[in-house]
Design a protein around this motif. Structure first.
Motif, short mmCIF file in Angstrom:
data_model
loop_
_atom_site.label_atom_id
_atom_site.label_comp_id
_atom_site.label_asym_id
_atom_site.label_seq_id
_atom_site.Cartn_x
_atom_site.Cartn_y
_atom_site.Cartn_z
N GLY A 1 41.27 14.36 24.71
CA GLY A 1 40.33 15.30 24.29
C GLY A 1 39.27 15.38 25.26
N ALA A 2 38.50 16.50 25.07
CA ALA A 2 37.50 16.66 25.76
C ALA A 2 36.31 16.51 25.13
CB ALA A 2 37.40 17.84 26.77
N LEU A 3 34.96 15.90 25.65
CA LEU A 3 33.88 16.08 24.57
C LEU A 3 32.92 16.83 25.62
CD1 LEU A 3 31.95 12.75 23.15
CD2 LEU A 3 31.01 15.09 23.58
N PRO A 4 32.71 18.29 25.77
CA PRO A 4 32.21 19.04 26.22
C PRO A 4 30.64 19.05 26.25
CG PRO A 4 33.78 20.25 25.18
CD PRO A 4 33.64 18.82 24.58
N TYR A 5 29.87 18.92 27.14
CA TYR A 5 28.47 18.98 26.95
C TYR A 5 27.54 19.47 28.25
CZ TYR A 5 28.03 15.32 30.70
OH TYR A 5 28.19 14.77 32.12
N PHE B 1 26.28 19.50 22.92
CA PHE B 1 27.66 19.27 22.64
C PHE B 1 28.22 20.66 22.19
CE2 PHE B 1 25.60 15.10 22.02
CZ PHE B 1 26.25 14.51 23.06
N LEU B 2 29.22 20.86 22.59
CA LEU B 2 30.09 22.29 22.29
C LEU B 2 31.20 21.52 21.27
CD1 LEU B 2 30.72 25.21 22.41
CD2 LEU B 2 32.23 24.53 24.22
N LEU B 3 31.30 22.06 19.97
CA LEU B 3 32.04 21.74 18.90
C LEU B 3 32.92 23.16 18.64
CD1 LEU B 3 29.18 20.41 17.85
CD2 LEU B 3 31.16 19.32 16.55
N ILE B 4 34.17 22.95 18.21
CA ILE B 4 35.16 23.99 17.83
C ILE B 4 35.67 23.89 16.56
CG2 ILE B 4 35.66 24.69 20.16
CD1 ILE B 4 38.57 22.94 19.81
N THR B 5 36.24 24.82 15.88
CA THR B 5 36.97 24.61 14.61
C THR B 5 38.18 24.23 14.76
OG1 THR B 5 37.03 26.97 14.44
CG2 THR B 5 35.25 25.73 13.14
N ALA B 6 38.82 23.45 13.98
CA ALA B 6 40.37 23.30 13.92
C ALA B 6 40.93 24.26 13.32
CB ALA B 6 40.46 21.90 13.46
N ARG B 7 42.11 24.65 13.97
CA ARG B 7 42.58 25.81 13.25
C ARG B 7 43.10 25.81 12.03
NH1 ARG B 7 46.85 27.85 18.25
NH2 ARG B 7 47.42 25.37 17.75
N ARG B 8 43.69 24.55 11.51
CA ARG B 8 44.27 24.58 10.24
C ARG B 8 43.14 24.51 9.09
NH1 ARG B 8 49.13 22.25 12.55
NH2 ARG B 8 48.04 20.37 12.45
N VAL C 1 30.11 20.87 31.20
CA VAL C 1 30.44 22.41 31.08
C VAL C 1 29.59 22.91 32.19
CG1 VAL C 1 30.54 24.46 30.03
CG2 VAL C 1 31.25 22.22 28.82
N GLN C 2 30.36 23.92 33.21
CA GLN C 2 29.93 24.51 34.34
C GLN C 2 30.06 26.15 34.14
OE1 GLN C 2 31.93 22.08 36.96
NE2 GLN C 2 30.06 21.22 37.89
N GLN C 3 30.99 26.22 33.20
CA GLN C 3 31.22 28.03 32.93
C GLN C 3 31.96 28.18 31.70
OE1 GLN C 3 34.20 29.52 35.62
NE2 GLN C 3 33.84 31.46 34.91
N GLN C 4 31.23 29.21 30.97
CA GLN C 4 31.79 29.57 29.58
C GLN C 4 32.52 30.55 29.75
OE1 GLN C 4 29.48 28.11 26.04
NE2 GLN C 4 29.46 30.31 25.53
N ARG D 1 33.46 28.51 18.39
CA ARG D 1 32.76 27.29 19.04
C ARG D 1 31.11 27.44 18.77
NH1 ARG D 1 33.93 29.96 25.25
NH2 ARG D 1 32.41 31.76 24.66
N HIS D 2 30.55 26.04 18.90
CA HIS D 2 29.08 26.08 18.61
C HIS D 2 28.45 25.25 19.17
CE1 HIS D 2 25.43 26.19 16.12
NE2 HIS D 2 25.72 24.92 15.82
N TRP D 3 27.32 25.55 20.07
CA TRP D 3 26.82 24.40 20.68
C TRP D 3 25.36 23.68 19.82
CZ3 TRP D 3 27.63 22.45 25.65
CH2 TRP D 3 28.62 23.22 26.22
N ALA D 4 25.35 22.25 19.91
CA ALA D 4 24.75 21.54 18.77
C ALA D 4 24.03 20.31 19.82
CB ALA D 4 25.35 21.31 17.77
N VAL D 5 22.77 20.17 19.19
CA VAL D 5 22.08 19.08 19.76
C VAL D 5 22.81 17.79 18.93
CG1 VAL D 5 19.94 20.01 20.59
CG2 VAL D 5 20.23 19.11 18.37
N LEU D 6 22.49 16.75 19.41
CA LEU D 6 23.04 15.50 18.69
C LEU D 6 22.84 15.47 17.36
CD1 LEU D 6 24.68 12.81 18.96
CD2 LEU D 6 22.50 11.57 19.58
#
Length: 151
Positions: free
Chosen positions: A11-15, A24-31, A95-98, A110-115
């Motif tokens: 997995g990636a921990l995008p920041y 940090f960039l979080l995403i939702t699980a599909r299921r 992350v360098q490009q979205q 997808r959602h960017w969030a502080v700690l």
């Protein structure tokens, strides 16, 4: 629950660092719709970190520099009925490009969030601990050093 011996995912921990703050960039699980970091099977023709970077591109629509050492790992359920346990190695990714359009666009949020928000949104404390670990590592150089004065 059946445990698959030695089965691993990457997995990636995008920041990103925005105005001096780690996000940090979080995403939702599909299921389930739960907030997670991008993860998936390690592709046979890729290294684990390359697989993690590919998952980040496909699931979160981000491209960046991925580290070759994981920040840590956590155990997750996998399979169509979540009956298999896998260990997921999480690789930090600057992350360098979205992208505006990506493979799973429309299937996930997808959602960017502080700690503090990241810890609140991640329901799995194992994953939240890895975000905390990376945050500490990224911010330790920014902390002022305290020196004791000698008399």
């Amino acid at each position: 629950m059946e445990s698959a011996a030695g089965q691993r995912q990457a997995g990636a921990l995008p920041y990103a660092v925005v105005d001096g703050r780690v996000t940090f960039l979080l995403i939702t699980a599909r299921r389930s719709g739960r907030w997670i970091f991008p993860k998936g099977a390690i592709e046979p023709h890729l290294t684990p970190w390359e697989s993690a970077a590919e998952e980040a591109r496909e699931e979160a629509g981000v491209i960046g520099t991925i580290e070759q050492q994981p920040v840590g790992s956590y155990r997750a359920s996998a399979g169509s009925d979540n009956s298999i346990l896998v260990d997921v190695d999480l690789y930090p990714m600057l992350v360098q490009q979205q992208l505006d359009d990506w493979k799973e666009h429309g299937q996930r949020l997808r959602h960017w969030a502080v700690l503090h928000e990241t810890k609140r949104l991640l329901l799995d404390p194992q994953i939240a601990r890895l975000a905390v670990r990376l945050h500490r590592r990224l911010t330790k150089d920014a902390q002022p050093t305290v020196s004791s004065s000698s008399k």
